[in-house]
Structures are given as C-alpha cells and as structure tokens.
Design an enzyme around this catalytic site. Structure first.
Site, short mmCIF file in Angstrom:
data_model
loop_
_atom_site.label_atom_id
_atom_site.label_comp_id
_atom_site.label_asym_id
_atom_site.label_seq_id
_atom_site.Cartn_x
_atom_site.Cartn_y
_atom_site.Cartn_z
CB SER A 95 48.41 42.49 37.38
OG SER A 95 48.15 41.18 37.82
CD GLU A 103 44.09 39.66 28.99
OE1 GLU A 103 43.69 40.66 29.60
OE2 GLU A 103 43.57 38.54 29.10
CG HIS A 143 40.52 35.62 29.04
ND1 HIS A 143 41.06 34.86 30.06
CD2 HIS A 143 40.69 36.91 29.40
CE1 HIS A 143 41.53 35.68 30.99
NE2 HIS A 143 41.33 36.92 30.62
CE LYS A 168 39.71 37.94 34.37
NZ LYS A 168 41.03 37.45 34.72
N GLY A 213 45.81 38.30 37.08
CA GLY A 213 45.33 38.06 38.43
C GLY A 213 46.43 37.80 39.45
CG ASN A 222 37.24 39.65 31.49
OD1 ASN A 222 36.11 39.22 31.72
ND2 ASN A 222 38.27 38.86 31.23
CD GLU A 230 40.79 34.05 33.70
OE1 GLU A 230 39.64 34.46 33.54
OE2 GLU A 230 41.66 34.68 34.34
P1 PGA Z 1 43.53 40.91 35.81
O1 PGA Z 1 42.84 40.16 34.58
O2 PGA Z 1 43.45 42.39 35.51
O3 PGA Z 1 42.72 40.53 37.01
O4 PGA Z 1 44.94 40.44 35.87
C1 PGA Z 1 43.02 40.60 33.26
C2 PGA Z 1 42.28 39.69 32.32
O5 PGA Z 1 42.25 38.47 32.55
O6 PGA Z 1 41.73 40.15 31.30
#
Ligand code: PGA
Length: 248
Positions: free
Chosen positions: A210, A165, A96, A11, A171, A9, A98
């Site tokens: 992460s 998640e 997601h 983003k 992140g 992803n 976010e």
């Molecule tokens: P990350 O994000 O690997 O940077 O923690 C995962 C995600 O949001 O799908």
C-alpha cells in the site's frame, strides 16, 4: 548511497495498448530526471515484449514477476529466467506473497528461483513478510529471519534486492508504520551482513504494501529503506511518478 529503486509490480493487470501507453508515459516523464532514482516496471509476462519496446533504452528497467527454477524443459505454463533476460529484463521478483500463498511456494522453491535468476544474469527481488497472525503473535522479525534464511542462496547474487512486504499491508490500504518498517529493515540489514559480510550491507531493501503518494515520502525517508515495491499505485501514471518523486 545506493540509488533508490522505485519498482512497479503490475501483477495480472493490463492489455497491450494500455500497457504500452503507461510504459511510454513513464519513460517520457522520468527521462533526464533525478539520477539518484532507478525506475523499474514489472508487467505480466504477456506484456514484457511490448512494454520493453515502449520503454526503449531509456531510464526505466524491465522486470518479470516470477520465474521457474529450471532454464528450460517440460514445464507447461512456466517462464524461465533466461527467457526473461532474452526479452531485456534486468530484474525478476521472486517469492511474492501472492506466489507463496496463492501458489503454495515454499522458501526452498524461492531460493531455487533466486539462484536461477542469478545464473541468468537477472537481479532477483526476493520478497519476504509476515502475515497478520504472525505479527499479532509478535513473531514478525522471526518470520523474516526464517524466510530469508531459506530463500537466499549461500552466495550473494549479483544485484540482489530484498523487499519487505508485510502481507497484511498488500492491497489493503494499510501500511506498516515508519517505526515498524525501520525495525524490520534494520533487522534484515543485520541478517544480510551476518550472511554475506560487508557485501550484504549493500543489498537494497525495498518496502512494499500500500505505498501511495501520500505515504511514500515518509516511507522512503525511513532508515534502511532503499526504495519501494509498488502494486496498485504503479498502474496509475501520476501516482507512480509521485511516489518516486517523494523520495528525499
Ligand atoms: P500494493 O502491492 O502496493 O497494491 O499493496 C504491493 C505488492 O504486492 O508488491
């Protein structure tokens, strides 16, 4: 055994040259590789066409990061599921955290997006996960239950993927322990079976939050983990490849 899905992803990252280079390099590296792994990249909307072209018809699938519930219409700034399909996408991420937190998306909206994706012939990757307070209050599994109940359609969408998640792991460099992931995924597996019967047992469950080369081996070996949804590390060629290759 379903093929493990290693999904990147990206983003809101990447300009054209960089995105094309990364996509081409991933496609080159995984070509002719393990057939028990499926690779997917989900670049921002602006890069879907060039990244799709750079990936070619090879081993790496293309996906969107979101879609609108309607197939077309007066929705400034939005992108519809049939548009993603038209560009060669096979998948779309919906719900997601976010989007849920940054854009106030409810599970009802996520369900409408999931249905739209399925109607357009895309496999939806539906994200769920508890935040830090919910986990501290011992409500993690209840939150997953609630989010899934409201985010999933009555009928099992073709190719449905569910991504667990935990919000506090995205992140942050903090990952859930293998034990917590096994508990969450086992719970999700049970909920899907209760909802969709035997077919629900075949839904692939991804862990995200992460995921890095040094924890991917353990996470991907955890029971009921059928792949990873990778954010930050999917922007680095070596890290992304190493995560997939760490799968048992
Ligand atoms: P990350 O994000 O690997 O940077 O923690 C995962 C995600 O949001 O799908």
């Amino acid at each position: 055994m379903p093929r493990k899905l290693i999904a990147g992803n990206w983003k809101m990252n990447g300009l054209r040259t960089q995105g094309e280079e990364l996509a081409r390099a991933i496609a080159d590296e995984v070509a002719g590789g393990r057939d028990d792994l499926e690779w997917l990249v989900c670049p921002p909307f602006t890069l879907l066409a060039p990244v799709g072209a750079a990936l070619g018809d090879g081993a790496v699938a293309l996906g969107g990061q979101d879609c609108h519930p309607q197939p077309s219409g007066a929705h400034t700034g939005d992108v519809a599921a049939p548009m993603l399909r038209d560009l060669g996408c096979a998948y779309v991420i919906v719900g997601h955290s976010e989007r849920r937190h940054g854009h106030g998306e409810s599970s009802d909206l996520v369900r409408a997006k999931t249905e739209a994706a399925a109607r357009a012939g895309l496999a939806p990757i539906v994200c769920v996960g508890e935040d830090e307070h919910q986990r501290a209050a011992g409500k993690a599994l209840a939150v997953l239950e609630e989010q899934l109940a409201a985010s999933l359609p009555g009928q099992l969408p073709d190719g449905l993927v569910v991504a667990y998640e935990p919000v506090w792991a995205i992140g942050t460099g903090r990952t859930a322990t293998a034990r917590d992931v096994a508990a969450a995924h086992g719970h999700i597996r049970g909920l899907l079976a209760a909802r969709y019967g035997d077919a629900g047992r075949g839904v692939r469950l991804l862990y995200g939050g992460s995921v890095k080369p040094d924890n991917a081996g353990e996470l991907l070996a955890t029971s009921d983990v059928d792949g990873a949804l990778v954010g930050g590390a999917s922007l680095k060629l070596d890290a992304f490849l190493a995560i997939g290759r760490a799968a048992p």
